[in-house]
Write a protein that holds these residues in place. Structure first.
Motif, short mmCIF file in Angstrom:
data_model
loop_
_atom_site.label_atom_id
_atom_site.label_comp_id
_atom_site.label_asym_id
_atom_site.label_seq_id
_atom_site.Cartn_x
_atom_site.Cartn_y
_atom_site.Cartn_z
N GLY A 29 0.82 -1.21 0.00
CA GLY A 29 0.00 0.00 0.00
C GLY A 29 0.85 1.26 0.00
O GLY A 29 0.32 2.36 -0.17
N ALA A 31 4.01 3.84 -1.44
CA ALA A 31 4.22 4.43 -2.76
C ALA A 31 4.97 3.49 -3.68
O ALA A 31 4.61 3.33 -4.85
CB ALA A 31 4.97 5.76 -2.61
N MET A 34 2.78 0.46 -4.76
CA MET A 34 1.63 0.89 -5.57
C MET A 34 2.07 1.34 -6.96
O MET A 34 1.39 1.10 -7.95
CB MET A 34 0.86 2.00 -4.85
N ASP A 67 -4.29 0.78 4.63
CA ASP A 67 -3.28 0.26 3.70
C ASP A 67 -3.89 -0.82 2.82
O ASP A 67 -3.69 -0.84 1.60
CB ASP A 67 -2.09 -0.33 4.46
N ALA A 174 4.43 8.68 -8.78
CA ALA A 174 3.10 8.45 -8.19
C ALA A 174 2.25 9.72 -8.27
O ALA A 174 1.06 9.65 -8.61
CB ALA A 174 3.25 8.00 -6.74
N TYR A 181 -1.59 6.01 -2.65
CA TYR A 181 -0.71 5.20 -1.80
C TYR A 181 -0.84 5.68 -0.36
O TYR A 181 -1.41 6.75 -0.09
CB TYR A 181 0.75 5.27 -2.27
N ARG A 182 -0.28 4.91 0.55
CA ARG A 182 -0.33 5.23 1.98
C ARG A 182 1.09 5.33 2.53
O ARG A 182 1.98 4.58 2.12
CB ARG A 182 -1.07 4.13 2.73
#
Length: 447
Positions: A29, A31, A34, A67, A174, A181-182
């Motif tokens: 989850g 960056a 993802m 996440d 990203a 993302y988380r």
């Protein structure tokens, strides 16, 4: 710059094949993972079928659930098969190291999914900043050129296609592509060595030079080229002194003795004999002597060194000592040893056990031996030390049974554990452990 075309070329380079492959992507989850799954999603129509796996440990409350949601929502939106492992009360809780427990849990889950879904490669999102952190850790542990060459891009069925990209490049990518993302805020805590390096040391290094990471990337490339060149020359040397290679590898002891210490070490290391202070014994011992590594038995036959692959049919002599592991490769965060796969099925070890050691506390090589007079250790779960003979009495182990029990000992003959009964607590891994040696055996009733 990071882009789908660049990833495709990187994957082609890693696997050296053009036909279709299948992948399981580990997605947290964050960056980096993802971005990785986003890139694979862009490539799935040109020969890169994949699925996604996520582990929700539940260690950070609602943050852990968020996440999971980021990863799961992306997969639902893009029709990607999503595999979730939700940690629950049935799972074995962390013992000495939460990191070790979490790592073991997720990789076991990944292997199960790969086997069930017939997915050939596991793909992780390690990047260049991870490389730098690992380099610094290994530099402090005298890991040698293999350790300083960094995390391998392709090893043991695991691909790491983002290793040449910086964390900042991944974040920029990203943002530019609106990839959700988380952030894992626990990474900002300095409670582990890697986190302290990441948060304190690396920022200072980056400030010294605007091109620090780019120069580091080039340095890693040079180190890898140097390592490959050295390995090629070592192989040429081995071929030159080889007498036969079927059914066993046979080298000339006299010719190998004439090579440099470095060449002797590198050649013998291939067969598991990589403890420098033990190597002279191979050239000075009498005819008929044997040495043991995890995978090979080395027999001295006059001026021949015969390397025989070990099998489960070897007799376990009462006086025999078995070298279980010569050294720890600090380029890996963890080394796992299954006694049965490393030294064959041992009749007397018919009980499940699993021990986690802090590799930095161990004095290699580690070996298996029988009980000796005066043996004592510090049993895990007890205070103080205890004589092994008294431990056997307390456990009501018969005299005949004691002669068959293996004891794990280090270079200085200190006991690390009595197999399969009790580990010595002095060498156990804990929450601060960065390099883990895991030794286990599966009960025959579980096979």
């Amino acid at each position: 710059m990071l882009n789908p075309s660049g990833l495709k070329k990187q994957l082609d380079y890693l696997i050296h094949l053009s036909e279709r492959r299948s992948y399981l992507i580990a997605v947290s989850g964050g960056a980096d993972s993802m971005v990785l799954v986003w890139l694979f999603n862009e490539l799935k129509d040109v020969g890169y079928p994949f699925q996604v796996a996520h582990v929700n440990y539940g260690l950070r409350g609602s943050d852990s659930d968020l996440d999971q949601k980021v990863a799961e929502d992306f997969c639902k939106k893009n029709n990607i098969k999503f595999h979730l492992y939700q940690v629950s009360e049935k799972d074995r809780k962390p013992g000495n190291s939460i990191q070790f427990w979490a790592r073991e849990l997720r990789y076991r889950f990944f292997r199960e999914i790969q086997e069930k879904e017939h997915l050939e490669f596991l793909v992780t999102a390690h990047h260049l900043n991870d490389q730098l952190e690992t380099f610094i850790i290994n530099l402090s542990k005298a890991a040698g050129i293999n350790g300083l060459s960094g995390i391998p891009a392709n090893s043991n069925g695991i691909l790491r296609p983002l290793l040449n990209f910086t964390k900042e490049e991944i974040y920029c990518f990203a943002r530019e592509n609106n990839i959700a993302y988380r952030e894992d805020l626990s990474n900002q805590k300095n409670d582990y060595l890697r986190n302290r390096i990441r948060n304190c040391i690396v920022p200072e290094l980056l400030e010294t030079n605007d091109h620090f990471l780019e120069n580091f990337r080039k340095s890693l490339s040079y180190l890898n080229q140097t390592r490959d060149f050295v390995q090629e020359k070592i192989q040429e040397t081995e071929n030159r002194i080889s007498i036969a290679d079927r059914p066993h590898t046979i080298l000339s002891r006299e010719k190998l003795a004439q090579e440099s210490d470095f060449a002797k070490f590198e050649i013998l290391k291939k067969y598991g004999f990589n403890q420098e202070n033990e190597i002279p014994k191979i050239f000075n011992t009498e005819n008929g002597s044997s040495f043991f590594s995890a995978d090979y038995r080395l027999i001295i036959n006059r001026e021949e060194l015969i390397f025989k692959k070990r099998t489960g049919d070897e007799e376990q002599n009462q006086d025999e000592e078995i070298v279980l592991i010569e050294n720890f490769d600090f380029s890996e965060n963890q080394i796992i040893i299954n006694l049965e796969s490393n030294i064959g099925s041992i009749e007397e070890i018919n009980k499940t056990f699993e021990w986690c050691f802090d590799a930095g506390k161990l004095r290699f090589p580690l070996r298996l031996r029988r009980q000796q007079d005066g043996d004592e250790f510090f049993p895990y779960g007890f205070s103080g030390k205890k004589k092994v003979s008294k431990f056997f009495r307390d456990e009501k182990i018969s005299i005949l049974a004691r002669r068959k029990i293996w004891i794990l000992a280090d270079r200085e003959n200190s006991i690390l554990g009595i197999i399969p009964y009790r580990q010595d607590r002095r060498y156990a891994g804990d929450e601060k452990t960065n390099n883990i040696l895991r030794i286990f055996n599966k009960s025959k009733n579980e096979i």
